[in-house]
Design an enzyme around this catalytic site. Structure first.
Site, PDB file in Angstrom:
ATOM      1  CG  ASP A 152      -6.189  -0.452   9.736  1.00 47.75           C
ATOM      2  OD1 ASP A 152      -6.098  -0.109  10.826  1.00 47.75           O
ATOM      3  OD2 ASP A 152      -6.239  -0.745   8.742  1.00 47.75           O
ATOM      4  CE  LYS A 157      -9.192   1.281   8.564  1.00 50.60           C
ATOM      5  NZ  LYS A 157      -8.237   3.079   7.288  1.00 50.60           N
TER       6      LYS A 157
END
Ligand code: C5P
Length: 302
Positions: free
Chosen positions: A154, A17
């Protein structure tokens, strides 16, 4: 995540990401920082293959996916380190459900470690998803999300079906963001990494006047210069203080006419937004020539 079920097991492709926006709102009583971040998953993947093993037996074999398989050879994972989140995810799933199933996990690692690209978090999310399927545990998305947030801030992002999201709280409150447009990025990772906790220790609350929603709207409308002008990462300043490679990359990126550029997450990876794939390939070649790190061209998954 992209997934494939076979008779012999389950294969999951775990993406990296980028944080296009990371606003620190303040420090919390539990020691974490309250965040508002906009993350996009991009096409740089680790591969995890989950297959059956005798009851109670859990093993993880890892190989470096950046070199040909014949040369890399499998190696057992060390007892700690970011990748061990995979084993922690597997154990948490076993403890929570009481299942006695075993698994052999093969991890082909392409996402750099300690890089702000959340490779370890994505692998952990892939493990929750993959073993839920391999072991037929029947946990639903919200149960997997709950386990994910216990393992790391996350990790829930990678379990949401959208490839972009605005995340709040510690990062574990995920608001999916449908993003129809495709964006191209050049990502560079220097030889050195940074420890997330250390970077957070040096950060200060953001003072900017805009929110992730403004960036989301510009991205959804394909308004590239406006979007790039709304990039923000409150962790970049402390990361630069801790690691001169980040500043070197910032200067190298500033010499190319990217629409916008900044560090991802807690670093040390740095990325630039491009107008096309062709432009990304061109700027990536120039950045490779600086020898400041490994350089990738990636895009989001619309
Ligand atoms: O949640 P995770 O284990 O990935 O976080 C790693 C470290 O990063 C935490 O121990 C904490 O020091 C820091 N962190 C933080 N605020 C967040 C997320 C992480 O301070 N929202």
């Amino acid at each position: 995540m992209l997934c494939r079920g076979q008779t012999t097991g389950v294969t999951v492709f775990a993406p990296a990401k980028l944080n296009l926006f990371l606003k620190v709102l303040g420090k919390r009583a539990d020691g974490y920082h309250e965040l508002e971040t906009l993350m996009v998953s991009v096409g740089l993947y680790d591969t995890l293959v989950f297959s059956d093993a005798p009851a109670g037996h859990l093993s993880l074999v890892c190989r470096d996916g950046r070199v040909p398989a014949a040369r890399a050879g499998p190696r057992e994972m060390p007892g700690d380190g970011e990748d061990n989140l995979v084993l922690r995810a597997a154990r948490l799933l076993r403890e929570t459900t009481g299942t006695a199933h075993g698994a052999r996990i093969e991890l082909v690692k392409r996402i750099p470690l300690s890089a702000g690209l959340a490779g370890g978090s994505s692998d952990a999310a892939a493990t929750l998803w993959g073993l839920n399927r391999l072991w037929n545990l029947g946990l639903d998305a919200s149960e997997l999300m709950r386990l994910a947030s216990r393992l790391g801030s996350d990790i829930p992002f990678f379990l949401c079906s959208a490839s972009a999201a605005i995340c709040r709280g510690r990062g574990e409150i995920v608001e999916p963001l449908p993003l129809a447009a495709r964006y191209w990025f050049v990502v560079a990772r220097p030889a050195t990494g940074l420890a997330t906790a250390e970077v957070y220790r040096g950060c200060r609350p953001s003072t900017i006047g805009w929110t992730a929603a403004a960036l989301a709207s510009a991205l959804a409308g394909g308004r590239l210069p406006e979007a790039a002008g709304l990039f923000h990462n409150a962790l970049q300043e402390p990361a630069e203080r801790l690691n001169a490679d980040v500043t070197r990359l910032k200067r190298a990126f500033a010499r190319q006419p990217f629409a916008g550029h900044q560090m991802s997450g807690s670093g040390t990876s740095y990325f630039g937004l491009c107008r096309s794939r062709r432009q990304a390939a061109q700027y990536a070649a120039r950045l490779r020539a600086t020898r400041l790190g490994d350089v990738f061209v990636v895009s989001n998954r619309p």
